[in-house]
Enzyme design. Structure first.
Site, PDB file in Angstrom:
ATOM      1  N   CYS A 297       3.646   8.502   0.916  1.00  0.00           N
ATOM      2  CA  CYS A 297       3.957   7.620   2.041  1.00  0.00           C
ATOM      3  C   CYS A 297       4.050   6.204   1.493  1.00  0.00           C
ATOM      4  O   CYS A 297       3.073   5.673   0.978  1.00  0.00           O
ATOM      5  CB  CYS A 297       2.850   7.738   3.080  1.00  0.00           C
ATOM      6  SG  CYS A 297       3.041   6.604   4.458  1.00  0.00           S
TER       7      CYS A 297
ATOM      8  N   CYS B 213       2.725  -3.692  17.400  1.00  0.00           N
ATOM      9  CA  CYS B 213       2.234  -2.513  18.108  1.00  0.00           C
ATOM     10  C   CYS B 213       0.713  -2.649  18.255  1.00  0.00           C
ATOM     11  O   CYS B 213       0.004  -2.901  17.273  1.00  0.00           O
ATOM     12  CB  CYS B 213       2.590  -1.248  17.338  1.00  0.00           C
ATOM     13  SG  CYS B 213       4.374  -1.055  17.108  1.00  0.00           S
TER      14      CYS B 213
ATOM     15  N   CYS C  88       3.749  -6.401   8.631  1.00  0.00           N
ATOM     16  CA  CYS C  88       4.777  -5.895   9.555  1.00  0.00           C
ATOM     17  C   CYS C  88       4.965  -6.910  10.675  1.00  0.00           C
ATOM     18  O   CYS C  88       3.985  -7.458  11.189  1.00  0.00           O
ATOM     19  CB  CYS C  88       4.332  -4.553  10.130  1.00  0.00           C
ATOM     20  SG  CYS C  88       5.566  -3.803  11.232  1.00  0.00           S
TER      21      CYS C  88
ATOM     22  N   CYS D 200      -1.864  -0.472  16.061  1.00  0.00           N
ATOM     23  CA  CYS D 200      -1.671  -0.360  14.601  1.00  0.00           C
ATOM     24  C   CYS D 200      -2.329  -1.513  13.873  1.00  0.00           C
ATOM     25  O   CYS D 200      -2.123  -2.686  14.201  1.00  0.00           O
ATOM     26  CB  CYS D 200      -0.181  -0.330  14.282  1.00  0.00           C
ATOM     27  SG  CYS D 200       0.163  -0.199  12.527  1.00  0.00           S
TER      28      CYS D 200
ATOM     29  N   CYS E  80      -2.243   7.024   9.197  1.00  0.00           N
ATOM     30  CA  CYS E  80      -1.214   6.294   9.958  1.00  0.00           C
ATOM     31  C   CYS E  80      -1.823   5.095  10.660  1.00  0.00           C
ATOM     32  O   CYS E  80      -2.825   5.215  11.352  1.00  0.00           O
ATOM     33  CB  CYS E  80      -0.625   7.164  11.059  1.00  0.00           C
ATOM     34  SG  CYS E  80       0.270   8.578  10.501  1.00  0.00           S
TER      35      CYS E  80
ATOM     36  N   GLU F 224       0.829  -1.205   0.000  1.00  0.00           N
ATOM     37  CA  GLU F 224       0.000   0.000   0.000  1.00  0.00           C
ATOM     38  C   GLU F 224       0.860   1.250   0.000  1.00  0.00           C
ATOM     39  O   GLU F 224       1.890   1.324   0.672  1.00  0.00           O
ATOM     40  CB  GLU F 224      -0.932  -0.003   1.204  1.00  0.00           C
ATOM     41  CG  GLU F 224      -2.072  -0.979   1.000  1.00  0.00           C
ATOM     42  CD  GLU F 224      -2.883  -1.185   2.253  1.00  0.00           C
ATOM     43  OE1 GLU F 224      -3.973  -0.607   2.356  1.00  0.00           O
ATOM     44  OE2 GLU F 224      -2.430  -1.934   3.128  1.00  0.00           O
TER      45      GLU F 224
HETATM   46  N1  SAH Z   1       7.169   0.877  11.685  1.00  0.00           N
HETATM   47  C1  SAH Z   1       7.557   2.256  11.546  1.00  0.00           C
HETATM   48  C2  SAH Z   1       6.927   2.895  10.342  1.00  0.00           C
HETATM   49  C3  SAH Z   1       5.423   3.092  10.440  1.00  0.00           C
HETATM   50  S1  SAH Z   1       5.110   4.762  10.639  1.00  0.00           S
HETATM   51  C4  SAH Z   1       7.256   2.997  12.825  1.00  0.00           C
HETATM   52  O1  SAH Z   1       6.657   2.423  13.723  1.00  0.00           O
HETATM   53  O2  SAH Z   1       7.680   4.141  12.973  1.00  0.00           O
HETATM   54  C5  SAH Z   1       3.490   4.753  11.187  1.00  0.00           C
HETATM   55  C6  SAH Z   1       3.292   5.755  12.295  1.00  0.00           C
HETATM   56  O3  SAH Z   1       1.919   5.724  12.635  1.00  0.00           O
HETATM   57  C7  SAH Z   1       4.054   5.393  13.552  1.00  0.00           C
HETATM   58  O4  SAH Z   1       4.500   6.557  14.176  1.00  0.00           O
HETATM   59  C8  SAH Z   1       2.988   4.730  14.411  1.00  0.00           C
HETATM   60  O5  SAH Z   1       3.275   4.867  15.784  1.00  0.00           O
HETATM   61  C9  SAH Z   1       1.758   5.496  14.015  1.00  0.00           C
HETATM   62  N2  SAH Z   1       0.526   4.734  14.167  1.00  0.00           N
HETATM   63  C10 SAH Z   1       0.365   3.406  14.088  1.00  0.00           C
HETATM   64  N3  SAH Z   1      -0.929   3.077  14.235  1.00  0.00           N
HETATM   65  C11 SAH Z   1      -1.599   4.229  14.376  1.00  0.00           C
HETATM   66  C12 SAH Z   1      -2.968   4.564  14.520  1.00  0.00           C
HETATM   67  N4  SAH Z   1      -3.902   3.623  14.521  1.00  0.00           N
HETATM   68  N5  SAH Z   1      -3.286   5.854  14.640  1.00  0.00           N
HETATM   69  C13 SAH Z   1      -2.357   6.816  14.592  1.00  0.00           C
HETATM   70  N6  SAH Z   1      -1.054   6.576  14.424  1.00  0.00           N
HETATM   71  C14 SAH Z   1      -0.677   5.292  14.323  1.00  0.00           C
END
Ligand code: SAH
Length: 365
Positions: free
Chosen positions: A106, A117, A113, A120, A344, A93
């Site tokens: 992006c 987390c 992944c 996410c 995100c 994506e």
């Molecule tokens: N794996 C890397 C790259 C992904 S960036 C990382 O973790 O940095 C994606 C960003 O979105 C990260 O900062 C993550 O913390 C944030 N994120 C993940 N799930 C989210 C959500 N449901 N709502 C808002 N931000 C989220």
């Protein structure tokens, strides 16, 4: 397919060597490089400046494009999400985010992944596979062609963020190679200074990035100010806890150029990590490490079955105020493309049922 070389993932020098192995002069390699990256052509057939017989031989031995576009979703805020498939059938994506000053793409570094987390959606896929350099570059080519037209110049340049699916620092080699290919002035010419890589905190790679001269900007996903909470939200913290992570950040900071900053991202989860006490803990943590980073506050983007809600706007403002009162620069990020699962943490190959804004997919392949 597997034996065929994916030419989009080769540097100009590698591409030249490849055509020479085929008995062709070096300039053919430069021609193909420009066709792929500057003219953003997706098939050898379109490269009509190459002799027809050579194109036929290329088709046997190589691929110019490997990703296929399954769907495109367009948000009411103009954000576009592309759901694509690799040659082995895995989802990729990419999100195009139109902005006032300069548009941002992006991209994903992995399909799925491996990090778990809790907030996410991508985590729910697990790791399907790390993407190749060519698959990373192709995502940008596809998004640019759709946004501006094939080969059309980007009006104001483009920013890239490695913030799609996957952990970029677990895709370090293909990512760095993709960045080298994209920086080439004879190609896309998107230099590392226009790129931000976000990590959940793979400490050795933060240290490694600090040693690289021509490198992208760095963002670090924090999500919590204490190990106890961070272990729960981001299990990678058990491997590299906050003290180690912030020590690596400090080392990285020493390598920054004078006006350069790096960023912490802090997803705001209602009632979980967003109290005034959390804000004080966060400010103290960053100040104790002497970090002059900025903090981006990202209200959680909800998605079923994630068990969280976004913090309320007043909560976010109060949190921000506390950080600022303690000298930490904080910014609130506006979510983009939430309605199409493009924001995100929402990339999980979702296929929203109704999408009235979706025009025909012709011109997309
Ligand atoms: N794996 C890397 C790259 C992904 S960036 C990382 O973790 O940095 C994606 C960003 O979105 C990260 O900062 C993550 O913390 C944030 N994120 C993940 N799930 C989210 C959500 N449901 N709502 C808002 N931000 C989220």
């Amino acid at each position: 397919m597997n034996q065929a070389r994916h030419l989009t993932g080769l540097t100009q020098a590698e591409l030249t060597a490849f055509v020479e192995e085929m008995g062709e002069p070096a300039f053919r390699g430069r021609q193909i490089f420009a066709s792929l990256h500057q003219r953003r052509l997706r098939s050898f057939d379109e490269m009509t400046d190459l002799p027809k017989s050579f194109r036929a031989r290329l088709t046997e031995r190589a691929r110019s494009a490997t990703l296929t576009i399954e769907s495109r979703y367009i948000s009411e805020d103009g954000t576009r999400r592309y759901l694509m498939k690799t040659h082995d059938g895995l989802p990729v994506e990419t999100v195009f985010i139109p902005e006032e000053r300069r548009d941002t793409i992006c991209f994903s570094s992995q399909s799925g992944c491996p990090l778990q987390c809790s907030f996410c959606l991508t985590a729910k896929l697990g790791l399907l596979r790390t993407l190749t350099a060519g698959e990373i570059v192709e995502q940008i080519i596809i998004a640019l062609n759709d946004a501006y037209g094939e080969g059309e110049k980007t009006p104001r340049g483009t920013n890239l963020v490695a913030m799609g699916a996957g952990e970029p620092f677990l895709a370090f080699d293909p990512l760095m190679k993709a960045l080298r290919i994209m920086a080439d002035p004879k190609g896309l010419h998107i230099v590392p200074n226009r790129v931000t890589v976000s990590t959940a905190g793979i400490v050795p790679r933060i240290r490694e990035l600090a040693t690289i001269e021509d490198r992208p900007h760095l963002a670090i996903s924090l999500a919590a100010p204490t190990d106890e909470l961070r272990n729960e939200l981001m299990p990678i913290n058990k491997k590299w806890p906050l003290e180690e992570l912030l020590a690596a950040c400090k080392e990285f900071e020493r390598s920054l150029k004078p006006a350069e900053r790096f960023t912490f991202e802090y997803v705001m989860l209602d009632g979980v990590n967003d109290t005034d006490e959390h804000a004080r803990q966060l400010a103290n943590l960053l100040n104790r490490h002497g970090l002059r980073a900025k903090v981006n506050l990202i209200p959680h983007n909800p998605a079923d079955p994630l068990p969280y809600h976004p913090s309320l706007p007043e909560r976010v403002e109060s949190f921000k105020g506390i950080l600022e009162s303690k000298g930490v620069h904080a910014f609130v990020r506006r979510p983009r493309g939430r309605d199409i699962y493009a924001a995100c943490g929402q990339l999980a190959a979702r296929r929203p049922a109704a999408n009235p804004r979706e025009p025909a997919l012709h011109q997309l392949t």
